[in-house]
Design an enzyme around this catalytic site. Structure first.
Site, mmCIF file in Angstrom:
data_model
loop_
_atom_site.group_PDB
_atom_site.id
_atom_site.type_symbol
_atom_site.label_atom_id
_atom_site.label_comp_id
_atom_site.label_asym_id
_atom_site.label_seq_id
_atom_site.Cartn_x
_atom_site.Cartn_y
_atom_site.Cartn_z
ATOM 1 N N THR A 49 -5.782 2.724 -6.966
ATOM 2 C CA THR A 49 -7.051 2.642 -6.225
ATOM 3 C C THR A 49 -7.901 3.865 -6.527
ATOM 4 O O THR A 49 -7.455 5.005 -6.360
ATOM 5 C CB THR A 49 -6.777 2.507 -4.716
ATOM 6 O OG1 THR A 49 -6.054 1.294 -4.509
ATOM 7 C CG2 THR A 49 -8.068 2.459 -3.918
ATOM 8 N N ARG A 52 -15.296 5.339 9.556
ATOM 9 C CA ARG A 52 -15.196 4.104 10.347
ATOM 10 C C ARG A 52 -15.255 4.490 11.811
ATOM 11 O O ARG A 52 -14.333 5.103 12.356
ATOM 12 C CB ARG A 52 -13.905 3.382 10.005
ATOM 13 C CG ARG A 52 -13.886 3.015 8.528
ATOM 14 C CD ARG A 52 -12.560 2.565 8.003
ATOM 15 N NE ARG A 52 -12.488 2.795 6.557
ATOM 16 C CZ ARG A 52 -11.366 3.042 5.900
ATOM 17 N NH1 ARG A 52 -10.209 3.077 6.540
ATOM 18 N NH2 ARG A 52 -11.396 3.258 4.610
ATOM 19 N N ARG A 55 -15.263 -0.813 3.491
ATOM 20 C CA ARG A 55 -14.752 0.296 4.304
ATOM 21 C C ARG A 55 -15.103 1.654 3.717
ATOM 22 O O ARG A 55 -14.797 2.682 4.307
ATOM 23 C CB ARG A 55 -13.225 0.182 4.417
ATOM 24 C CG ARG A 55 -12.794 -1.091 5.077
ATOM 25 C CD ARG A 55 -11.337 -1.411 4.817
ATOM 26 N NE ARG A 55 -10.400 -0.622 5.592
ATOM 27 C CZ ARG A 55 -10.096 -0.851 6.857
ATOM 28 N NH1 ARG A 55 -10.688 -1.828 7.499
ATOM 29 N NH2 ARG A 55 -9.208 -0.102 7.495
ATOM 30 N N LYS A 78 -8.351 -0.464 -9.263
ATOM 31 C CA LYS A 78 -8.977 -1.112 -8.096
ATOM 32 C C LYS A 78 -10.142 -0.286 -7.567
ATOM 33 O O LYS A 78 -10.032 0.931 -7.454
ATOM 34 C CB LYS A 78 -7.913 -1.261 -6.994
ATOM 35 C CG LYS A 78 -8.430 -1.859 -5.687
ATOM 36 C CD LYS A 78 -7.270 -2.183 -4.767
ATOM 37 C CE LYS A 78 -7.720 -2.892 -3.506
ATOM 38 N NZ LYS A 78 -8.321 -2.001 -2.526
ATOM 39 N N TYR A 125 -2.194 5.580 -4.306
ATOM 40 C CA TYR A 125 -3.261 6.555 -4.094
ATOM 41 C C TYR A 125 -2.825 7.833 -4.780
ATOM 42 O O TYR A 125 -1.659 8.235 -4.661
ATOM 43 C CB TYR A 125 -3.442 6.842 -2.595
ATOM 44 C CG TYR A 125 -4.276 5.836 -1.839
ATOM 45 C CD1 TYR A 125 -5.525 5.433 -2.300
ATOM 46 C CD2 TYR A 125 -3.819 5.305 -0.628
ATOM 47 C CE1 TYR A 125 -6.293 4.523 -1.583
ATOM 48 C CE2 TYR A 125 -4.590 4.395 0.093
ATOM 49 C CZ TYR A 125 -5.820 4.019 -0.390
ATOM 50 O OH TYR A 125 -6.584 3.128 0.315
ATOM 51 N N SER A 170 0.829 -1.213 0.000
ATOM 52 C CA SER A 170 0.000 0.000 0.000
ATOM 53 C C SER A 170 0.863 1.263 0.000
ATOM 54 O O SER A 170 1.975 1.263 0.537
ATOM 55 C CB SER A 170 -0.878 -0.017 1.260
ATOM 56 O OG SER A 170 -1.441 1.253 1.489
ATOM 57 N N GLN A 209 0.544 -0.423 -4.780
ATOM 58 C CA GLN A 209 -0.769 0.240 -4.862
ATOM 59 C C GLN A 209 -0.593 1.738 -4.694
ATOM 60 O O GLN A 209 0.029 2.201 -3.738
ATOM 61 C CB GLN A 209 -1.696 -0.312 -3.778
ATOM 62 C CG GLN A 209 -3.053 0.385 -3.700
ATOM 63 C CD GLN A 209 -3.063 1.518 -2.684
ATOM 64 O OE1 GLN A 209 -2.407 1.414 -1.649
ATOM 65 N NE2 GLN A 209 -3.787 2.583 -2.980
ATOM 66 N N HIS A 262 -13.516 -2.053 -1.323
ATOM 67 C CA HIS A 262 -12.522 -1.677 -0.322
ATOM 68 C C HIS A 262 -12.765 -2.444 0.992
ATOM 69 O O HIS A 262 -12.591 -1.912 2.088
ATOM 70 C CB HIS A 262 -12.570 -0.164 -0.087
ATOM 71 C CG HIS A 262 -11.226 0.459 0.183
ATOM 72 N ND1 HIS A 262 -10.512 1.147 -0.760
ATOM 73 C CD2 HIS A 262 -10.465 0.506 1.295
ATOM 74 C CE1 HIS A 262 -9.383 1.605 -0.239
ATOM 75 N NE2 HIS A 262 -9.325 1.213 1.011
HETATM 76 C C1 FNR Z 1 -7.585 -1.995 3.157
HETATM 77 N N1 FNR Z 1 -7.731 -1.773 1.787
HETATM 78 C C2 FNR Z 1 -6.878 -0.904 1.137
HETATM 79 N N2 FNR Z 1 -6.936 -0.767 -0.218
HETATM 80 C C3 FNR Z 1 -6.066 0.032 -0.867
HETATM 81 O O1 FNR Z 1 -6.142 0.135 -2.082
HETATM 82 N N3 FNR Z 1 -5.116 0.717 -0.169
HETATM 83 C C4 FNR Z 1 -4.999 0.641 1.178
HETATM 84 O O2 FNR Z 1 -4.119 1.256 1.782
HETATM 85 C C5 FNR Z 1 -5.932 -0.168 1.874
HETATM 86 N N4 FNR Z 1 -5.896 -0.262 3.228
HETATM 87 C C6 FNR Z 1 -6.664 -1.203 3.877
HETATM 88 C C7 FNR Z 1 -6.491 -1.426 5.243
HETATM 89 C C8 FNR Z 1 -7.192 -2.435 5.887
HETATM 90 C C9 FNR Z 1 -6.987 -2.678 7.349
HETATM 91 C C10 FNR Z 1 -8.103 -3.229 5.146
HETATM 92 C C11 FNR Z 1 -8.864 -4.344 5.820
HETATM 93 C C12 FNR Z 1 -8.293 -2.998 3.813
HETATM 94 C C13 FNR Z 1 -8.676 -2.596 1.003
HETATM 95 C C14 FNR Z 1 -8.009 -3.912 0.576
HETATM 96 O O3 FNR Z 1 -7.043 -3.696 -0.411
HETATM 97 C C15 FNR Z 1 -9.033 -4.900 0.007
HETATM 98 O O4 FNR Z 1 -9.797 -4.261 -0.967
HETATM 99 C C16 FNR Z 1 -9.934 -5.489 1.085
HETATM 100 O O5 FNR Z 1 -9.214 -5.742 2.257
HETATM 101 C C17 FNR Z 1 -10.567 -6.776 0.597
HETATM 102 O O6 FNR Z 1 -11.463 -7.268 1.541
HETATM 103 P P1 FNR Z 1 -11.076 -8.387 2.649
HETATM 104 O O7 FNR Z 1 -10.235 -9.443 1.976
HETATM 105 O O8 FNR Z 1 -10.319 -7.676 3.712
HETATM 106 O O9 FNR Z 1 -12.404 -8.857 3.096
#
Ligand code: FNR
Length: 383
Positions: A157, A166, A280, A253, A131, A107, A129, A277
């Site tokens: 992303t 959250r 989230r 993404k 941003y 990330s 990844q 995401h």
């Molecule tokens: C994320 N996700 C995420 N995505 C991204 O593009 N950059 C990021 O920095 C983050 N940070 C992040 C932190 C945490 C704690 C979580 C749980 C998720 C989203 C992540 O890439 C992904 O889309 C999801 O986690 C997929 O769902 P599951 O496998 O956690 O259910």
């Protein structure tokens, strides 16, 4: 702890070992967490067809994602602050992924930097990844740094120009490193393994950013910078700009909608990830597994379609593949393993998922993941 046999076992162990602020950061969605729960629950509604008397010797889950050989169609999703679930978390997860033969995605808002991960994995290529921040010069430098350390794909992303609220993070006062309030100190005192790990590393904050973004050289300036850097003006023009600057594999993404999937195809990206995401961002959005089929139908012959969200078992991976995903990503399943047992925990999570995938595929009468299609699902689940 008794024998660990499932991702749920790893989650329970992580809950014991990781300070509450960081465990909650992982195990949460936005607002009512409805989409977060649906991501997992909707997988359960899909039923599989058992077949018998099929020769099940010589099975393989090997396939390709973005033209790269993978031991199974699973990559590690980018997750922020991973180095707060366990000291040096990104390096450990990247090592486990390398050993297993699947891609690791770092990330932008990681604790270990691009350079830390490259060094910690002996230069093994990983995915990065991105941003899009307001400071486009910083974004350009990030892309150049990703090239310099040999990243083999850029995952852009698109669903976090603004942030889904959250509640738990707000209530816990999430920060990296954590503020040394009495409550945090008391909580950390109950997590000795975590504390020992953190005392043994110098990586405690966002190392892709501190010392790299202009004017960000300490924690106070970092907090101020990140608060104003996510760019609400992000548009398809920015995607075109990044496509020009990055000639390697590009993945978009955060696609949820068929219209957006069509627009994504027009950018010349190599793949898109159907993702909310991890529940989230937009609470009330459909689960990823529900969003997948219409997108595969609309653009699956033009672009590689991946998905993430709610994968807690190899059965979930198989169902996503059956519905047309060429690859999946795990966020929390990896984080729980990491928080529970560091690198060995991520390796364990991958083993568990692989075993479930292999056996479920076999029960459905297949020996090669590349031959799996909707035919393994009961007709009601084929959408
Ligand atoms: C994320 N996700 C995420 N995505 C991204 O593009 N950059 C990021 O920095 C983050 N940070 C992040 C932190 C945490 C704690 C979580 C749980 C998720 C989203 C992540 O890439 C992904 O889309 C999801 O986690 C997929 O769902 P599951 O496998 O956690 O259910």
């Amino acid at each position: 702890m008794s024998v660990i046999t499932s991702i749920e076992d790893l989650r329970l162990l992580a809950k014991k070992r990781v300070p509450r602020m960081f465990y909650d950061y992982a195990d949460a969605g936005s607002w009512t967490e409805g989409t977060y729960r649906a991501n997992e629950a909707d997988f359960q509604k899909i039923l599989l067809r058992q077949r018998v008397a099929v020769n099940l010797a010589d099975r393989s889950t090997r396939t390709r994602m973005l033209g790269q050989d993978v031991a199974m169609p699973v990559a590690i999703a980018p997750t922020g602050l991973t180095g707060m679930q366990h000291a040096d978390g990104e390096i450990l997860a990247a090592r486990a992924a390398k050993a297993f033969g699947i891609p690791f995605t770092l990330s932008t808002v990681s604790i270990c930097s691009l350079e830390d991960v490259a060094e910690g994995t002996d230069g093994h290529p990983f995915w990065f990844q991105l941003y899009v921040m307001r400071d486009r010069a910083f974004v350009e430098r990030l892309i150049d740094r990703a090239k310099a350390v040999n990243c083999s794909a850029l995952v852009l992303t698109l669903d976090l120009q603004i942030s889904g609220q959250r509640h738990k993070d707000l209530k816990n006062g999430l920060s990296a490193p954590p503020k040394l309030t009495l409550l945090n100190l008391l909580n950390m005192a109950g997590k000795p393994r975590w504390c020992m790990g953190m005392l043994g590393t110098r990586r405690h904050t966002f190392r892709n950013i501190v010392g790299h973004a202009q004017g960000v050289d300490n924690l106070a300036s970092l907090a101020e910078w990140t608060a104003r850097q996510f760019d609400p003006t992000l548009s398809w023009d920015d995607v075109a700009w990044i496509r020009k600057r990055w000639s390697g594999k590009l993945v978009l993404k955060g696609i949820q909608d068929v219209e957006d999937a069509r627009l994504a195809c027009a950018t010349g990206a190599d793949a898109l990830i159907v993702s909310n995401h991890g529940g989230r961002q937009l609470d009330g959005a459909p689960s990823s597994i529900t969003a997948l089929s219409p997108i595969v139908e609309a653009v699956g012959d033009k672009i590689e379609v991946h998905m993430d969200g709610g994968i807690r078992s190899g059965q979930d991976v198989l169902k996503a593949v059956a519905l047309g995903a060429k690859g999946t990503y795990i966020g929390r399943s990896m984080l729980y393993g990491l928080g529970a047992m560091g690198e060995a925990g991520v390796a364990k999570a991958l083993e568990i998922i692989h075993k479930e995938l292999d056996l479920t595929m076999a029960f459905c009468g297949h020996t090669d993941i590349n031959s799996v299609d909707r035919g393994i699902l009961l007709p009601t689940a084929r959408h």
